[in-house]
Design a protein around this motif. Structure first.
Motif, PDB file in Angstrom:
ATOM      1  N   GLY A 161      -0.401  -5.599 -18.286  1.00 19.28           N
ATOM      2  CA  GLY A 161      -1.482  -5.007 -17.485  1.00 19.28           C
ATOM      3  C   GLY A 161      -1.544  -3.511 -17.725  1.00 19.28           C
ATOM      4  N   ALA A 162      -2.694  -2.954 -17.442  1.00 24.19           N
ATOM      5  CA  ALA A 162      -2.912  -1.519 -17.665  1.00 24.19           C
ATOM      6  C   ALA A 162      -2.014  -0.686 -16.754  1.00 24.19           C
ATOM      7  CB  ALA A 162      -4.380  -1.195 -17.395  1.00 24.19           C
ATOM      8  N   ASN A 163      -1.870   0.590 -17.048  1.00 21.04           N
ATOM      9  CA  ASN A 163      -1.152   1.513 -16.179  1.00 21.04           C
ATOM     10  C   ASN A 163      -1.736   1.432 -14.781  1.00 21.04           C
ATOM     11  OD1 ASN A 163       0.391   2.576 -18.268  1.00 21.04           O
ATOM     12  ND2 ASN A 163      -1.101   4.155 -18.729  1.00 21.04           N
ATOM     13  N   GLY A 164      -0.857   1.405 -13.793  1.00 18.24           N
ATOM     14  CA  GLY A 164      -1.322   1.438 -12.410  1.00 18.24           C
ATOM     15  C   GLY A 164      -1.763   0.090 -11.868  1.00 18.24           C
ATOM     16  N   SER A 165      -1.542  -0.994 -12.619  1.00 18.81           N
ATOM     17  CA  SER A 165      -2.019  -2.297 -12.140  1.00 18.81           C
ATOM     18  C   SER A 165      -1.050  -2.947 -11.149  1.00 18.81           C
ATOM     19  CB  SER A 165      -2.326  -3.226 -13.324  1.00 18.81           C
ATOM     20  OG  SER A 165      -1.220  -3.348 -14.162  1.00 18.81           O
ATOM     21  N   GLY A 166       0.112  -2.335 -10.927  1.00 22.37           N
ATOM     22  CA  GLY A 166       1.016  -2.834  -9.886  1.00 22.37           C
ATOM     23  C   GLY A 166       2.254  -3.546 -10.419  1.00 22.37           C
ATOM     24  N   LYS A 167       2.476  -3.483 -11.722  1.00 21.93           N
ATOM     25  CA  LYS A 167       3.590  -4.216 -12.337  1.00 21.93           C
ATOM     26  C   LYS A 167       4.942  -3.725 -11.825  1.00 21.93           C
ATOM     27  CE  LYS A 167       2.407  -2.911 -16.506  1.00 21.93           C
ATOM     28  NZ  LYS A 167       1.340  -1.942 -16.136  1.00 21.93           N
ATOM     29  N   SER A 168       5.158  -2.417 -11.876  1.00 25.21           N
ATOM     30  CA  SER A 168       6.457  -1.883 -11.436  1.00 25.21           C
ATOM     31  C   SER A 168       6.649  -2.094  -9.944  1.00 25.21           C
ATOM     32  CB  SER A 168       6.565  -0.391 -11.773  1.00 25.21           C
ATOM     33  OG  SER A 168       6.558  -0.200 -13.166  1.00 25.21           O
ATOM     34  N   THR A 169       5.582  -1.958  -9.191  1.00 26.64           N
ATOM     35  CA  THR A 169       5.669  -2.202  -7.742  1.00 26.64           C
ATOM     36  C   THR A 169       6.152  -3.625  -7.474  1.00 26.64           C
ATOM     37  OG1 THR A 169       3.911  -0.608  -7.308  1.00 26.64           O
ATOM     38  CG2 THR A 169       4.319  -2.265  -5.606  1.00 26.64           C
ATOM     39  N   LEU A 170       5.609  -4.586  -8.211  1.00 25.59           N
ATOM     40  CA  LEU A 170       6.039  -5.978  -8.038  1.00 25.59           C
ATOM     41  C   LEU A 170       7.530  -6.129  -8.339  1.00 25.59           C
ATOM     42  CD1 LEU A 170       5.484  -8.980  -7.540  1.00 25.59           C
ATOM     43  CD2 LEU A 170       4.684  -9.166  -9.905  1.00 25.59           C
TER      44      LEU A 170
ATOM     45  N   SER B  67       0.853  -1.190   0.000  1.00 26.63           N
ATOM     46  CA  SER B  67       0.000   0.000   0.000  1.00 26.63           C
ATOM     47  C   SER B  67       0.884   1.235   0.000  1.00 26.63           C
ATOM     48  CB  SER B  67      -0.859   0.050   1.262  1.00 26.63           C
ATOM     49  OG  SER B  67      -1.647  -1.097   1.359  1.00 26.63           O
ATOM     50  N   TYR B  68       0.452   2.240  -0.751  1.00 26.53           N
ATOM     51  CA  TYR B  68       1.050   3.573  -0.652  1.00 26.53           C
ATOM     52  C   TYR B  68      -0.060   4.456  -0.101  1.00 26.53           C
ATOM     53  CZ  TYR B  68       4.498   1.837  -4.068  1.00 26.53           C
ATOM     54  OH  TYR B  68       5.463   1.122  -4.746  1.00 26.53           O
ATOM     55  N   GLY B  69      -0.049   4.729   1.173  1.00 24.42           N
ATOM     56  CA  GLY B  69      -1.164   5.466   1.762  1.00 24.42           C
ATOM     57  C   GLY B  69      -2.460   4.727   1.478  1.00 24.42           C
ATOM     58  N   ALA B  70      -3.398   5.416   0.864  1.00 29.18           N
ATOM     59  CA  ALA B  70      -4.710   4.811   0.596  1.00 29.18           C
ATOM     60  C   ALA B  70      -4.702   3.951  -0.669  1.00 29.18           C
ATOM     61  CB  ALA B  70      -5.760   5.912   0.464  1.00 29.18           C
ATOM     62  N   THR B  71      -3.613   3.985  -1.437  1.00 28.11           N
ATOM     63  CA  THR B  71      -3.560   3.228  -2.696  1.00 28.11           C
ATOM     64  C   THR B  71      -3.046   1.815  -2.451  1.00 28.11           C
ATOM     65  OG1 THR B  71      -3.053   5.255  -3.895  1.00 28.11           O
ATOM     66  CG2 THR B  71      -2.610   3.182  -5.033  1.00 28.11           C
ATOM     67  N   LEU B  72      -3.860   0.845  -2.825  1.00 33.16           N
ATOM     68  CA  LEU B  72      -3.445  -0.553  -2.705  1.00 33.16           C
ATOM     69  C   LEU B  72      -2.821  -0.958  -4.047  1.00 33.16           C
ATOM     70  CD1 LEU B  72      -3.426  -3.091  -0.948  1.00 33.16           C
ATOM     71  CD2 LEU B  72      -5.713  -3.627  -1.831  1.00 33.16           C
ATOM     72  N   ALA B  73      -1.490  -0.948  -4.125  1.00 31.98           N
ATOM     73  CA  ALA B  73      -0.807  -1.228  -5.393  1.00 31.98           C
ATOM     74  C   ALA B  73      -0.732  -2.733  -5.664  1.00 31.98           C
ATOM     75  CB  ALA B  73       0.594  -0.627  -5.375  1.00 31.98           C
ATOM     76  N   LEU B  74      -0.522  -3.539  -4.610  1.00 35.28           N
ATOM     77  CA  LEU B  74      -0.532  -4.999  -4.737  1.00 35.28           C
ATOM     78  C   LEU B  74      -1.454  -5.547  -3.658  1.00 35.28           C
ATOM     79  CD1 LEU B  74       3.194  -6.083  -5.288  1.00 35.28           C
ATOM     80  CD2 LEU B  74       1.386  -5.873  -7.008  1.00 35.28           C
TER      81      LEU B  74
HETATM   82  P1  ADP Z   1       2.224  -0.121 -13.206  1.00 35.78           P
HETATM   83  O1  ADP Z   1       3.691  -0.312 -13.240  1.00 35.78           O
HETATM   84  O2  ADP Z   1       1.428  -1.341 -13.475  1.00 35.78           O
HETATM   85  O3  ADP Z   1       1.789   1.012 -14.097  1.00 35.78           O
HETATM   86  P2  ADP Z   1       2.698   0.778 -10.488  1.00 35.78           P
HETATM   87  O4  ADP Z   1       3.194  -0.394  -9.765  1.00 35.78           O
HETATM   88  O5  ADP Z   1       3.688   1.805 -10.915  1.00 35.78           O
HETATM   89  O6  ADP Z   1       1.796   0.302 -11.722  1.00 35.78           O
HETATM   90  O7  ADP Z   1       1.634   1.526  -9.565  1.00 35.78           O
HETATM   91  C1  ADP Z   1       0.562   0.846  -8.925  1.00 35.78           C
HETATM   92  C2  ADP Z   1      -0.243   1.869  -8.123  1.00 35.78           C
HETATM   93  O8  ADP Z   1       0.534   2.374  -7.054  1.00 35.78           O
HETATM   94  C3  ADP Z   1      -0.658   3.088  -8.935  1.00 35.78           C
HETATM   95  O9  ADP Z   1      -1.940   3.506  -8.499  1.00 35.78           O
HETATM   96  C4  ADP Z   1       0.393   4.115  -8.582  1.00 35.78           C
HETATM   97  O10 ADP Z   1      -0.099   5.443  -8.727  1.00 35.78           O
HETATM   98  C5  ADP Z   1       0.687   3.779  -7.143  1.00 35.78           C
HETATM   99  N1  ADP Z   1       2.068   4.103  -6.757  1.00 35.78           N
HETATM  100  C6  ADP Z   1       3.190   3.545  -7.239  1.00 35.78           C
HETATM  101  N2  ADP Z   1       4.288   4.052  -6.631  1.00 35.78           N
HETATM  102  C7  ADP Z   1       3.829   4.940  -5.726  1.00 35.78           C
HETATM  103  C8  ADP Z   1       4.463   5.796  -4.761  1.00 35.78           C
HETATM  104  N3  ADP Z   1       5.794   5.816  -4.609  1.00 35.78           N
HETATM  105  N4  ADP Z   1       3.657   6.568  -3.997  1.00 35.78           N
HETATM  106  C9  ADP Z   1       2.320   6.546  -4.122  1.00 35.78           C
HETATM  107  N5  ADP Z   1       1.670   5.754  -5.011  1.00 35.78           N
HETATM  108  C10 ADP Z   1       2.404   4.972  -5.791  1.00 35.78           C
END
Ligand code: ADP
Ligand code: MG
Length: 218
Positions: free
Chosen positions: A40-49, A16-23
């Motif tokens: 996956g679409a933008n924001g689906s959590g790929k880079s976070t993983l 989670s990033y604050g209120a955003t559940l990334a994974l």
């Molecule tokens: P993807 O790579 O699939 O486009 P990300 O993993 O970059 O997706 O992001 C997943 C979600 O987490 C998105 O809603 C993004 O805005 C949010 N997010 C990613 N990194 C941060 C961060 N450092 N702070 C706040 N929100 C983040």
């Protein structure tokens, strides 16, 4: 290479990033000698993983195992991980060659000059090799980042949209390098927006949607 392993296992991985559940609680296993593409679409959590797999960020909940090692072994595991991030994280004032020499020292690459030379040849880096990186086009810098990720022959190779900015010839070279990595037993996980490229190089395609796995097939 630092610690070695032949499988990466992710359980209940949540970020989670604050209120955003990334994974939202992901379970996955990646085996030695496999190439996985994540779509996956933008924001689906790929880079976070990928950041979590690279041990550059900690999960909110859940676990990642690297064979018999875990996230607490991060410092020693990093020597077995190569990462091409979306922001390339190269030194702009250094040349491509200097960037690779510096990384070789950090990684303690055995026989670094020969390894750097081989990557220079494979990726066609010679024409801009000694200029500062800030003068490179995106595709040129991308090739240096790919070379840097491969320098230490990592067990786990992570790439976030590696074909960004690459022309057709360089994309073919990247596909060849990924095939070599697989034959050498690497675990490759890459994010791609290009379905064609993903299907060409990967033996498994995972689809993500809002932090969850929606499809996983060979
Ligand atoms: P993807 O790579 O699939 O486009 P990300 O993993 O970059 O997706 O992001 C997943 C979600 O987490 C998105 O809603 C993004 O805005 C949010 N997010 C990613 N990194 C941060 C961060 N450092 N702070 C706040 N929100 C983040
Ligand atoms: Mg991303």
């Amino acid at each position: 290479m630092g610690l070695d392993f032949d499988e990466v296992a992710v359980t209940g991985l949540t970020k989670s990033y604050g209120a955003t559940l990334a994974l939202a609680g992901i379970d996955l296993r990646f085996a030695s000698g496999s190439t996985t593409a994540i779509l996956g679409a933008n924001g689906s959590g790929k880079s976070t993983l990928l950041w979590l797999l690279a041990l550059l960020s900690r999960p909110t909940r859940g676990n990642i195992r690297y064979g018999e090692y875990g996230m607490d072994d991060a410092a020693e595991l990093r020597g077995a991980i190569g990462f091409v991030a979306h922001q390339l994280q190269l030194y702009p004032g250094l040349s491509g060659l200097e960037n690779l020499e510096l990384s070789s020292e950090l990684y303690g690459v055995a026989d670094a000059p020969r390894r750097i030379e081989a990557l220079e040849q494979a990726l066609g880096l010679a024409e801009y090799w000694t200029r500062p990186l800030r003068t490179y086009s995106r595709g040129q810098a991308q090739r240096i980042a790919i070379a840097r990720a491969l320098l230490h022959s990592p067990r786990l190779l992570l790439m976030d949209e590696p074909s960004t900015g690459l022309d057709e010839g360089s994309t073919d070279v990247l596909a060849d390098l990924l095939a070599q990595q697989r034959e050498a037993g690497a675990i490759t996980v890459m994010v791609s927006h290009e379905v064609g490229f993903a299907e060409r190089v990967a033996d498994r395609v995972i689809r993500m949607e809002r932090g969850r796995i929606r499809g996983d097939q060979p």
